[in-house]
Design a protein around this motif. Sequence first.
Motif: not given
Length: 366
Positions: A23-39
């Motif tokens: 969940a922490a990784t997903l928050t980093q990818a798509f959460g409110p402070d993220s880039l909004g992108i996952l590789v």
Amino acid sequence: MAVKHATPVTVSLADLGSNTVSAATLTQAFGPDSLGILVVRDLSPAFLQLRRRVLLNASHLAALPSTTLLRLRNPDAKYLVGWSHGVETLSPGTIDTSKGSYYINCAFYQDPTLNGADGMKFPGFEEYTAANIWPNDVDIPGFRSDAEKLISLIIDTAVLVARACDRFASAEIEGYEAGYLERVVKQSQTTKARLLHYFPIEHAGINGHPNGVNDSMAEETQKEENGVDDYWCTTHLDHGCLTGLTNAMFIDESSAELLELPTPPDPTSGLYIQSRSGKVHKVTIPEDCLAFQTGEALELITQGKFKAVPHFVKGVNPMSCTPGSRIARNTLAVFTQPNLDEPVDLVSGLNFGEFARGVVKKNTVH
């Protein structure tokens, strides 16, 4: 423009498949402070060769005679099937001539016999229901086969990313429909692929293919002075759910033997995205990876919890290139989208077809 580089969150295909992305990784990818992108890394061994063949074919396609390219267009489908050039406007009053596109309806992912969504069920949506138009194997050998294989691989990966997004959304969004995004990606007949060819900056024609030289360097300079640095593709949002992106291929087209470059000659050229916090960063997708970013339909579906990712592409400054070279950029984007009758705004009842129709009308030259 001062370049700020960002490293997107990266996960392995195996971890997505085993549902072990935290969940922490997903928050980093798509959460409110993220880039909004996952590789996503560690893809199928077939990926790299398919990527190379398909992206090289974008240059072969753009170099076909204008009479051939005209036959590959479909005005009735609003130029969103087959070849498209000089008919799109992403910034008000400005026709986009800097890139050519080859659009593919991806209903074949559901059934190899399908060329598009059901035209009887969705009349008036030719951009999604019209049959694909393919260059023949004499002009570009293997074009269709390679494109369908690569697109299918990207959608397969998008299914796993969607499953991870569902887990994140279910924990963060009250009333979120369990498994919604995975179902949309798996079952949609309206997913759309776009093979993109960004012409060398000194060349930009209209209709068939570039047939003249414009003062594009002057245009680019003016954009830089105005604080805008997006000549190749202006800042915009994708209107689907998840967009799968390949790493871009930079090619020197100055000789018949197309030369793929290991890096762009202009290090500031490439993809830029605006993070959830509003900061603009240059993002580089590794050659052997895929990236996934969120679009407007997903923002509607999640009532704003997932934000669509604003992004643009900065062109190669010819002053950074070897004299006589002609540097193009090719990439493939796959827009996973709901079926046309799928609701995307539960408050208003707006479905994806109605939403997409408004976007297409706004972005297409009439």
